[in-house]
Design an enzyme around this catalytic site. Structure first.
Site: not given
Ligand code: ADP
Length: 375
Positions: A7, A62, A151, A212, A254, A256, A302, A304, A359
């Site tokens: 990927n 990918r 996706h 975005r 982010d 978090r 991340g 969801g 994936e």
């Molecule tokens: P990518 O699209 O780069 O693969 P991810 O699927 O890893 O991204 O998702 C990243 C997002 O998930 C970020 O906004 C991150 O803050 C959020 N995230 C990851 N762990 C947590 C958590 N424990 N609580 C809240 N948000 C989280």
């Protein structure tokens, strides 16, 4: 068979060697800051050199954009490479890198069959009325202006997992899949086929993402271009890198960090999360209309998978559609082995599931399937 899944993103190369019989990962890694700290061809050579002893039977790549040429994964030959090259203009950040990865892997493993697995292919089933932009159709035909969706491997993977979990055939199910990560998209699935998705010709349309914008009045861009004299490059940077959660919060892309800042009273962080949630709910409502209800709603990516508070905000107050969240189940922490969590209350007519997406495994399975169809 051991399948190497590559990927190659816009600034990192993630890889896994997956044993497709046991569905286990034998080796994995991530080379970051490619193009910054390490040159792309050197990164690829370094990675492939460490895998020479892994008995690799096939390689799955990918590939982000396959245009309207591919309805499924394709064994790589010179024609397929030509089409991926032609699609570079549709995904200038991603397809050139995907192509670099393919060419380097071909040079390092000349005997090993390789397959391109496209993010767009799963959405080849979108009906015409869903993928058509309301623009003069001559332009659409000349420039392949249409909604493609992305996706695809993630939406397909979680849909299969949902069917397994519900013990019902995928062909009978109406599903809404919400992939909420740094990039975010929603997908409506009827009988396992994508019938609507939120990303469009590029991965900019639809939901609010880390950096975005998602949906926007095109008139706002025209206005900015006129008022600020923005160039095409300026608009590109604005929409792809400076908008979304980062743009609204003025703080971070982010979730978090934004959840923490919002709890400490940062107004930008609160607004960014509220805009994100509102947009997801708008799409959820739209997809309930398109599917005439849903059997299950899946949350992945991340956000969801990991944020109970965002899940609650997205799924609350939807009793009109028979949707009821179990707040205690929603707060439960899944164990490392639990990839699916049911978070709906027993009386909910619509099942609510969080599913850890995979994936890479989907790419490995599709690689295998594509090779079996080759005589
Ligand atoms: P990518 O699209 O780069 O693969 P991810 O699927 O890893 O991204 O998702 C990243 C997002 O998930 C970020 O906004 C991150 O803050 C959020 N995230 C990851 N762990 C947590 C958590 N424990 N609580 C809240 N948000 C989280």
């Amino acid at each position: 068979m051991n399948i190497l899944v590559i990927n190659y993103g816009s600034s990192s190369i993630k890889y896994q060697v997956i044993d497709t019989r046991s569905e286990t990962t034998l080796k994995s890694g991530n080379i970051e800051r490619v193009g910054l700290d390490i040159a792309p061809d050197a990164a690829m050579r370094q990675l492939l050199a460490t895998l020479q002893d892994c008995a690799i039977g096939a390689i799955g790549h990918r590939v982000v954009h396959g245009g309207d040429h591919f309805r499924q994964a394709a064994p790589i030959d010179d024609t397929v490479i030509g089409v991926i090259r032609e699609c570079c203009k549709l995904a200038p950040l991603h397809n050139p890198r995907n192509l670099d990865g393919i060419l380097a892997a071909r040079a390092a493993f000349p005997e090993v069959p390789q397959v391109a697995v496209f993010d767009t292919a799963f959405h080849a089933t979108l009906p015409e009325h869903a993928h058509t932009y309301a623009l003069p159709q001559t332009h659409c035909r000349t420039h392949s202006l249409r909604r493609f969706g992305f996706h695809g491997t993630s939406h397909q993977y979680v849909a299969q997992k949902a069917a397994e979990t519900l013990r019902r055939p995928l062909s009978e199910l109406r599903l809404i899949s919400l992939h909420l990560g740094n990039g975010a998209s929603a997908c409506a699935l009827e009988g396992g086929r994508s019938v609507e998705t939120s990303m469009g010709m590029t991965p900019l349309e639809g939901l609010v993402m880390g950096t975005r914008s998602g949906d926007l009045d095109p008139g706002a861009l025209l206005y900015l271009m006129r008022q600020e004299n923005f160039s095409v490059e300026d608009v590109d940077t604005l929409l792809n890198k400076q908008s979304g959660l980062l743009g609204v919060s003025g703080l971070s892309p982010d979730v978090r960090e934004l959840e923490k800042a919002a709890s400490e009273g940062h107004p930008g962080a609160s607004l960014a999360l509220a805009v994100f949630v509102h947009r997801v709910r708008k799409y959820l409502g739209a997809y309930l209309a398109i599917l005439n209800g849903a059997d299950a709603i899946i949350l992945t990516g991340g956000i969801g998978e990991n944020s109970p508070s965002m899940r609650q905000r997205i799924l609350q107050d939807l009793s009109f559609a028979g949707i009821a969240l179990d707040t205690a189940k929603n707060e439960a922490r899944p164990t490392a082995l639990q990839s699916v969590l049911e978070i709906s209350s027993p009386q909910s007519r619509v099942k609510l599931l969080t599913i850890k997406t995979n994936e890479e495994l989907m790419i490995a399975q599709q690689t295998l399937a594509a090779l079996n169809t080759v005589p």
